[in-house]
Design a protein around this motif. Sequence first.
Motif, PDB file in Angstrom:
ATOM      1  N   TRP A  35     -10.730  -1.205  11.620  1.00 16.89           N
ATOM      2  CA  TRP A  35      -9.423  -1.630  12.151  1.00 16.89           C
ATOM      3  C   TRP A  35      -9.620  -2.400  13.451  1.00 16.89           C
ATOM      4  O   TRP A  35     -10.460  -2.030  14.281  1.00 16.89           O
ATOM      5  CB  TRP A  35      -8.560  -0.389  12.414  1.00 16.89           C
ATOM      6  N   TYR A  75      -6.703  -4.358   9.049  1.00 14.96           N
ATOM      7  CA  TYR A  75      -7.803  -3.437   8.774  1.00 14.96           C
ATOM      8  C   TYR A  75      -8.315  -3.593   7.353  1.00 14.96           C
ATOM      9  O   TYR A  75      -7.634  -4.140   6.471  1.00 14.96           O
ATOM     10  CB  TYR A  75      -7.396  -1.984   9.037  1.00 14.96           C
ATOM     11  N   TRP A  88      -3.136   2.507  -3.882  1.00 15.10           N
ATOM     12  CA  TRP A  88      -4.365   1.698  -3.965  1.00 15.10           C
ATOM     13  C   TRP A  88      -4.399   0.959  -5.308  1.00 15.10           C
ATOM     14  O   TRP A  88      -4.371   1.572  -6.357  1.00 15.10           O
ATOM     15  CB  TRP A  88      -5.590   2.606  -3.857  1.00 15.10           C
ATOM     16  N   CYS A 129       1.155   1.731   9.961  1.00 16.12           N
ATOM     17  CA  CYS A 129      -0.102   2.445   9.691  1.00 16.12           C
ATOM     18  C   CYS A 129      -0.072   3.055   8.293  1.00 16.12           C
ATOM     19  O   CYS A 129      -0.199   4.271   8.094  1.00 16.12           O
ATOM     20  CB  CYS A 129      -0.343   3.525  10.748  1.00 16.12           C
ATOM     21  N   ASP A 157       1.106  -4.847   8.575  1.00 14.42           N
ATOM     22  CA  ASP A 157       1.372  -3.408   8.478  1.00 14.42           C
ATOM     23  C   ASP A 157       1.817  -2.874   9.831  1.00 14.42           C
ATOM     24  O   ASP A 157       0.999  -2.657  10.718  1.00 14.42           O
ATOM     25  CB  ASP A 157       0.127  -2.670   7.992  1.00 14.42           C
ATOM     26  N   LEU A 170     -10.115  -1.371   4.229  1.00 18.56           N
ATOM     27  CA  LEU A 170     -10.358  -0.056   3.639  1.00 18.56           C
ATOM     28  C   LEU A 170     -11.386  -0.214   2.531  1.00 18.56           C
ATOM     29  O   LEU A 170     -11.311  -1.154   1.746  1.00 18.56           O
ATOM     30  CB  LEU A 170      -9.075   0.538   3.055  1.00 18.56           C
ATOM     31  N   PHE A 214      -2.044   3.309   5.966  1.00 16.79           N
ATOM     32  CA  PHE A 214      -3.181   4.064   5.442  1.00 16.79           C
ATOM     33  C   PHE A 214      -2.878   5.565   5.391  1.00 16.79           C
ATOM     34  O   PHE A 214      -3.559   6.323   4.705  1.00 16.79           O
ATOM     35  CB  PHE A 214      -4.437   3.809   6.272  1.00 16.79           C
ATOM     36  N   SER A 227      -8.140   8.168  11.688  1.00 18.68           N
ATOM     37  CA  SER A 227      -6.766   7.687  11.498  1.00 18.68           C
ATOM     38  C   SER A 227      -5.862   8.052  12.671  1.00 18.68           C
ATOM     39  O   SER A 227      -5.065   7.221  13.136  1.00 18.68           O
ATOM     40  CB  SER A 227      -6.180   8.221  10.188  1.00 18.68           C
ATOM     41  N   LEU A 261     -11.831   7.438   7.217  1.00 24.42           N
ATOM     42  CA  LEU A 261     -10.393   7.381   7.445  1.00 24.42           C
ATOM     43  C   LEU A 261      -9.856   8.728   7.915  1.00 24.42           C
ATOM     44  O   LEU A 261      -9.023   8.793   8.824  1.00 24.42           O
ATOM     45  CB  LEU A 261      -9.678   6.931   6.163  1.00 24.42           C
ATOM     46  N   ILE A 310     -12.595   3.001   7.046  1.00 22.33           N
ATOM     47  CA  ILE A 310     -11.677   2.004   7.595  1.00 22.33           C
ATOM     48  C   ILE A 310     -12.337   1.259   8.737  1.00 22.33           C
ATOM     49  O   ILE A 310     -13.108   1.834   9.510  1.00 22.33           O
ATOM     50  CB  ILE A 310     -10.361   2.671   8.072  1.00 22.33           C
ATOM     51  N   LEU A 342       0.831  -1.205   0.000  1.00 21.22           N
ATOM     52  CA  LEU A 342       0.000   0.000   0.000  1.00 21.22           C
ATOM     53  C   LEU A 342       0.863   1.251   0.000  1.00 21.22           C
ATOM     54  O   LEU A 342       0.574   2.224  -0.720  1.00 21.22           O
ATOM     55  CB  LEU A 342      -0.923  -0.012   1.222  1.00 21.22           C
ATOM     56  N   PRO A 358      -7.297  10.055   1.901  1.00 22.02           N
ATOM     57  CA  PRO A 358      -8.404   9.514   2.691  1.00 22.02           C
ATOM     58  C   PRO A 358      -9.790   9.889   2.181  1.00 22.02           C
ATOM     59  O   PRO A 358     -10.797   9.381   2.708  1.00 22.02           O
ATOM     60  CB  PRO A 358      -8.162  10.139   4.070  1.00 22.02           C
TER      61      PRO A 358
END
Length: 257
Positions: A209, A250, A180, A195, A192, A252, A197, A229, A225, A207, A175, A202
Motif C-alpha cells: 500500500w 494498493y 476477489w 479501505c 478506494d 493484493l 481490503f 491492515s 494483510l 498487501i 472489491l 485476509p
Amino acid sequence: MRDDSIELSLIGIGTGNPEHLTLQAVHALNEVDLILIPNKGSGKDDLAGLRQEICTQAITAPGPQIVEFDLPVRDPAIADYKARVDHWHDAIARVWIDTIRAHLPTKAARVGFLVWGDPSLYDSTMRIAERLKANQDITLKVIPGVTSIQALTAAHAIPVNEIGAPFTVTTGRQLRETGWPDSADTLVIMLDGECSFQAIDPTGVEIWWSAYAGMENQISRSGRLSAVSRDIIETRAHARAEHGWIMDIYLLRKTSA
C-alpha cells in the motif's frame, strides 16, 4: 485549425512529482494558449497547488494563461451511481467550455488540461472532453503519463505480476461488492476511499500500500494483510486529516504460504 476550433490536450502528469513529466508533456504544456486547473474546494487546494507548481517548473516564459475553475460536485440526491456520475460529467463539461470561452472568446485556441496519472486509467477526462464536441469544434490530443500503478510498484520495488501470470486492476467498490475476482491472484485496487481490503478474507493475502505514491510525502506499508491492515487504516486516516486529502493505491496478492 479553424478560427473557432479548440485543440484540447489532455496531459498526463504522473502522481504530482514534477520529475514524472515526460519530454512530450513538457512540450505540450509550452505549446498551449490556456491551461485549465480544477479547484476542488477547501481542504483539497493542495491538488491545484501541485498542478500550479508543475506548470511553474515546466513552462518557460511567456507561457500560456493558467486559469483555475471551481469543480462541480456530485449531486448526492441522484441515487443511481452511473446516473450521478453522468450528471456530474455534464456539469464539468459546461464549466470547461464556459471557462474556455471566457478567456479565449474569439479565436482558435490550444487548451491544456493536466491529468493526474495517465488519462486512460480510471480517469474520465476523455469522456468529459467528448461532451464538448456537441457544441464546439474540438480536436483531442492525449499525452500519456506515469500511472499510480507504476508509482506504487516503484515505491515497493516489486513487479506488478508473477512470472507469466495475469493481474486485475479494479476499484474498491468492486472489491467490496463482488469480492476477489476469479481472473487473477494479483489485484491492483484504485479509487478506494473505504479501505475495502477489510471486506475480504485476509488468509494467505499480502498487501503493498502507498499513499501519495511518487511524491515527497509518500507513505508505504506492506506485509501480510492480517498483520498490517489496522496500521494502514490508522495511517491513512492520520494522513488524510493532516493534508486534507489523500490519494492511495494498493496491490493484493494471494500467496502459496
